[in-house]
Scaffold this active site. Structure first.
Site, short mmCIF file in Angstrom:
data_model
loop_
_atom_site.label_atom_id
_atom_site.label_comp_id
_atom_site.label_asym_id
_atom_site.label_seq_id
_atom_site.Cartn_x
_atom_site.Cartn_y
_atom_site.Cartn_z
N CYS A 1 38.37 20.37 5.73
CA CYS A 1 37.70 19.56 6.75
C CYS A 1 36.21 19.85 6.96
O CYS A 1 35.38 18.97 6.78
CB CYS A 1 38.41 19.73 8.09
SG CYS A 1 40.09 19.09 8.11
N HIS B 1 34.17 18.89 12.32
CA HIS B 1 35.35 19.75 12.29
C HIS B 1 35.76 20.15 13.70
O HIS B 1 34.92 20.27 14.59
CB HIS B 1 35.08 21.00 11.45
CG HIS B 1 36.30 21.85 11.29
ND1 HIS B 1 37.49 21.34 10.85
CD2 HIS B 1 36.52 23.16 11.52
CE1 HIS B 1 38.39 22.30 10.82
NE2 HIS B 1 37.83 23.41 11.22
#
Length: 524
Positions: free
Chosen positions: A78, A132
């Site tokens: 991510c 994130h």
């Protein structure tokens, strides 16, 4: 005299009206943008040829737009993937290589996509996971972190939307476990809430789970934005199908688990180096999976658990599909659809038993290939697909061009608009990705950086030792080569085949030359 005065007033009225209409038209020439992230979404969609997936709404969006069938993430995890695509820079430029790296701390002056659009008059709004977790990055947005009201509790402000369950028993267990975890170490992923079962199928309305509640808030926000003349850029980040696979029961009921095929490539690739695979620590956090071993060991997931996990992933994808359909219907209802760009993408793939693993975090294409679908006003070739190579880092310059704003000269991706106009034209010769393998999750306990290049014919990877302090590579420790046409599931590393000597040399040269030498020829 009265006639003369009336005539001039009428002319003046027409002129003013014309100017007003022109001004409004000028404002409307900038399309709105809805930037939809779907966490951990591999191309498990009908439009990508998955015959099991029930995804009618995303498939319909694709029918009204363009589907990119060969899009690659720059990193299969991510934080680095999102830092790259949101800045238009590649990982060695952002210096965000793993989950713990924060681009805003590494370079406080970074300009993200919404920041850049704001300079050109866009109102920027964020719901859910775009950067994130949990990093809404308030610098990037006019409205940085909109959440459904019931999730605004003080103890939940650093908690991710992926961690909520319906079961009160699970909720109580999470709270107890979190207290214990925070006493051991106060700063934790998801603020310590990422515990519980790996799946849940509560018989509830779509809005009871976080993604559904978030979609309702997105709809209300769109209705509010529709009353203004300012173009907007909305980042809408869905948490599913990230673990845990929690979705309303009706989406589980769309599938017969026994008819969902298990992975076609259930083993680590033959002849693969000893540090290619991640340890599956993400899944190990969930109840009943603390016993799982490293993929490069003798561990094998049994069929019952494999089917349950795969069933949950598909159910979660169908849940998000329904929410996207709900959102698009609302856009049409309030009159925003025609002048809105919708781009939907996954940040990286996800292994569902592929390579004896569950999760992402490798350089294999099951983790690198992602869906990317776009629909925008006055688009050519609606419903078309392209099999030319594109990358997530291409989204920033592409959206600038669609919006009619200047493309920053430092972009490391390429606008794909020419490809939309001619889906079969020759395009990029390769896509570039990489992965930082940390000691605590590698099979041999050492640190590496793997650099990957995908052409239409081959996937070539080089692994190096890595100095995390200087961000520089050291000794070459391993190579991988996969035949994308004859072995698309990457089951055998053919790097040792002597007949491919020239191919290997060519790919190594292209990898070293980098993305600049793989850019398409825009003169046609």
């Amino acid at each position: 005299m009265k006639k003369y005065l009336f005539f001039h007033i009428s002319i003046l009225t027409i002129i003013i009206s014309s100017c007003t209409c022109y001004a409004q038209e000028k404002k409307k020439t900038k399309p709105n943008i809805i930037f939809i992230s779907v966490d951990d979404l591999r191309p498990t969609l009908g439009v990508y040829g998955d015959t099991i997936a029930v995804t009618p709404n995303i498939d319909q969006l694709a029918a009204e737009g363009m589907t990119f069938r060969q899009t690659f993430s720059q990193v299969a995890v991510c934080a680095p993937s999102r830092a790259s695509l949101m800045t238009g820079l590649r990982p060695d430029s952002t210096r965000v290589w793993h989950l713990g790296d924060k681009f805003r701390e590494i370079n406080p002056n970074t300009v993200t996509m919404p920041q850049y659009f704001s300079k050109f008059g866009y109102k920027t709004v964020n719901l859910g996971k775009i950067f994130h977790n949990y990093m809404p990055d308030s610098v990037s947005w006019d409205e940085p972190d909109l959440r459904p009201s019931k999730y605004l509790k003080k103890d939940w402000l650093n908690r991710d939307g992926e961690t909520f369950y319906i079961s009160e028993e699970v909720n109580n267990s999470q709270a107890v476990k979190r207290d214990s975890l925070l006493k051991l170490r106060p700063i934790r992923y998801a603020d310590g809430w990422n515990t519980g079962p790996a799946w849940e199928a509560a018989d509830v309305h779509d809005t009871i789970y976080y993604d559904g509640a978030q979609t309702e808030l997105a709809k209300k926000t769109l209705s509010r934005l529709a009353k203004t003349e300012t173009p907007f850029y909305m980042g809408l980040g869905y948490f599913r199908p990230h673990l845990p696979f929690t979705a309303p029961k009706k989406y589980w009921d769309l599938y017969d688990a026994q008819k969902i095929p298990l992975a076609a490539n259930p083993n680590v690739p033959q002849n693969a180096p000893g540090h290619t695979m991640n340890s599956m620590y993400e899944l190990r956090h969930y109840d009943g999976f603390n016993d799982i071993g490293h993929p490069q060991s003798d561990f094998k997931m049994n069929e019952e658990r494999s089917r349950k996990l795969k069933h949950g992933y598909y159910a979660s994808v169908s849940y998000v599909d329904a929410l996207v359909g709900n959102l698009v219907a609302h856009l049409k209802e309030i009159g925003l659809y025609d002048n809105t760009v919708i781009i939907l993408w996954g940040d990286h793939g996800w292994k569902l038993g592929d390579h004896n693993s569950w999760g992402k975090m490798t350089n294999y294409n099951i983790d690198l290939q992602v869906p990317m679908i776009i629909r925008y006003p006055n688009q050519e070739n609606r419903g078309a697909q392209t099999f030319e190579i594109t990358e997530l880092v291409d989204m920033f310059p592409s959206l600038c061009e669609i919006a009619g704003i200047e493309v920053p000269n430092y972009m490391q991706g390429t606008s794909f608009l020419p490809l939309i106009k001619d889906p079969k034209r020759s395009w990029k010769s390769a896509a570039f990705s990489q992965f930082h393998r940390r000691p605590k999750v590698s099979a041999d306990g050492n640190r590496y950086m793997g650099y990957s290049i995908n052409t239409k014919e081959y996937h070539y990877i080089e692994w190096y030792t890595w100095n995390t302090k200087t961000g520089t590579r050291g000794e070459l420790t391993g190579k991988e080569l996969y035949d994308r046409k004859n072995d698309p599931n990457e089951t055998v590393n053919i790097i040792a085949e002597h007949k491919l000597t020239e191919v290997k040399a060519s790919l190594a040269k292209k990898l070293e030359a980098g993305w600049r030498k793989a850019k398409p020829n825009l003169i046609k």
